[in-house]
Scaffold this motif. Structure first.
Motif, PDB file in Angstrom:
ATOM      1  N   GLY A 174       0.780  -1.229   0.000  1.00  0.00           N
ATOM      2  CA  GLY A 174       0.000   0.000   0.000  1.00  0.00           C
ATOM      3  C   GLY A 174       0.810   1.275   0.000  1.00  0.00           C
ATOM      4  N   TYR A 179      -2.859   2.498  -5.319  1.00  0.00           N
ATOM      5  CA  TYR A 179      -4.299   2.405  -5.581  1.00  0.00           C
ATOM      6  C   TYR A 179      -4.705   3.243  -6.790  1.00  0.00           C
ATOM      7  N   ARG A 182      -7.866   1.927  -7.944  1.00  0.00           N
ATOM      8  CA  ARG A 182      -8.777   1.594  -6.844  1.00  0.00           C
ATOM      9  C   ARG A 182      -8.932   2.828  -5.945  1.00  0.00           C
ATOM     10  N   VAL A 185      -9.962   3.118  -2.146  1.00  0.00           N
ATOM     11  CA  VAL A 185      -9.117   2.664  -1.043  1.00  0.00           C
ATOM     12  C   VAL A 185      -8.452   3.845  -0.336  1.00  0.00           C
TER      13      VAL A 185
END
Length: 246
Positions: A174, A179, A182, A185
């Motif tokens: 992460g 992300y 995405r 997130v």
């Protein structure tokens, strides 16, 4: 107390190594039989043949898994190791936190006999990443002041080849641009805790940025602007491996 003693408490949960990124790092290390991991954190991307990990944060050291390489609490700028103790030295997404970059690079060159491998990012590319450019320009400004240029790093290393590290669409690690496809997130507080660019800015800066992102996701504006990202398997957000043969 180090920065990561303050912000690193959830690191092992949100910064799990991604196997595709790991494969690129392992390939860059090559046939080095012994490795020193500098700024090692919780041990992500350490190969099994790591001789020693070096990490200044007690909070990060406490998150290293059973069976990880031996670790010493120290800083990159003053490695408590003999000259040429390992075939290679590695530093993964850490050099932007060092207080004296030139000293840290010199120390890596001193303890490595054959190779130095660094994963960082190219700010010339990363500053245009959509999350920073459209929602958190303060993060881009923070990185302008802390991210070394690839040219400077190359000079300090005495020359290095540069390899792009594209981010998989389902990246397990992460870090800041993980992300890219995405976006929802980024609204997760646990995911936010693994990104120093967010944790260092503070809620008074980050909260309005995330509110704008949430509104754009709900309205479909983000999806309209970035429809070209949604079908990609991987994306180049500027992450780069520097590999220097000594």
């Amino acid at each position: 107390m180090t920065l990561y003693d303050e912000i690193g408490t959830t690191y092992s949960a949100v910064r799990r190594p991604d196997p595709r990124v790991a494969a690129r790092i392992t390939a860059a290390i090559g046939d080095a039989a012994t490795v020193v991991n500098v700024g090692a954190g919780a041990g992500s991307y350490e190969p099994p043949w790591t001789l020693l990990a070096v990490e200044p944060s007690a909070v990060m050291i406490a998150q290293r898994p059973p069976g990880a390489a031996p670790v010493v609490r120290a800083r990159a700028e003053a490695l408590p190791l003999a000259d040429g103790v390992a075939d290679a030295a590695m530093a993964i997404l850490t050099v932007h936190h060092w207080s004296d970059l030139a000293a840290g690079i010199a120390e890596m060159r001193r303890v490595a006999r054959r190779r130095v491998v660094i994963l960082t990012w190219d700010q010339e590319v990363t500053r245009d990443y959509w999350f920073l450019a459209e929602y958190l320009p303060e993060g881009a400004a923070l990185d302008e002041g802390r991210a070394p240029s690839l040219a400077d790093l190359g000079r300090m290393l005495g020359g290095a080849r540069v390899e792009a590290v594209p981010i998989p669409h389902d990246c397990a690690d992460g870090f800041g641009a993980a992300y890219w496809c995405r976006p929802e997130v980024y609204l997760d507080p646990v995911a936010q805790s693994g990104m120093s660019v967010i944790t260092q800015l503070g809620p008074e800066v980050v909260r309005p940025a995330l509110d704008r992102l949430a509104a754009d996701l709900e309205s479909g504006r983000w999806q309209e602007r970035h429809r070209d990202l949604l079908g990609l398997e991987e994306y180049d957000a500027g992450y780069r491996l520097l590999v220097a043969d000594l």
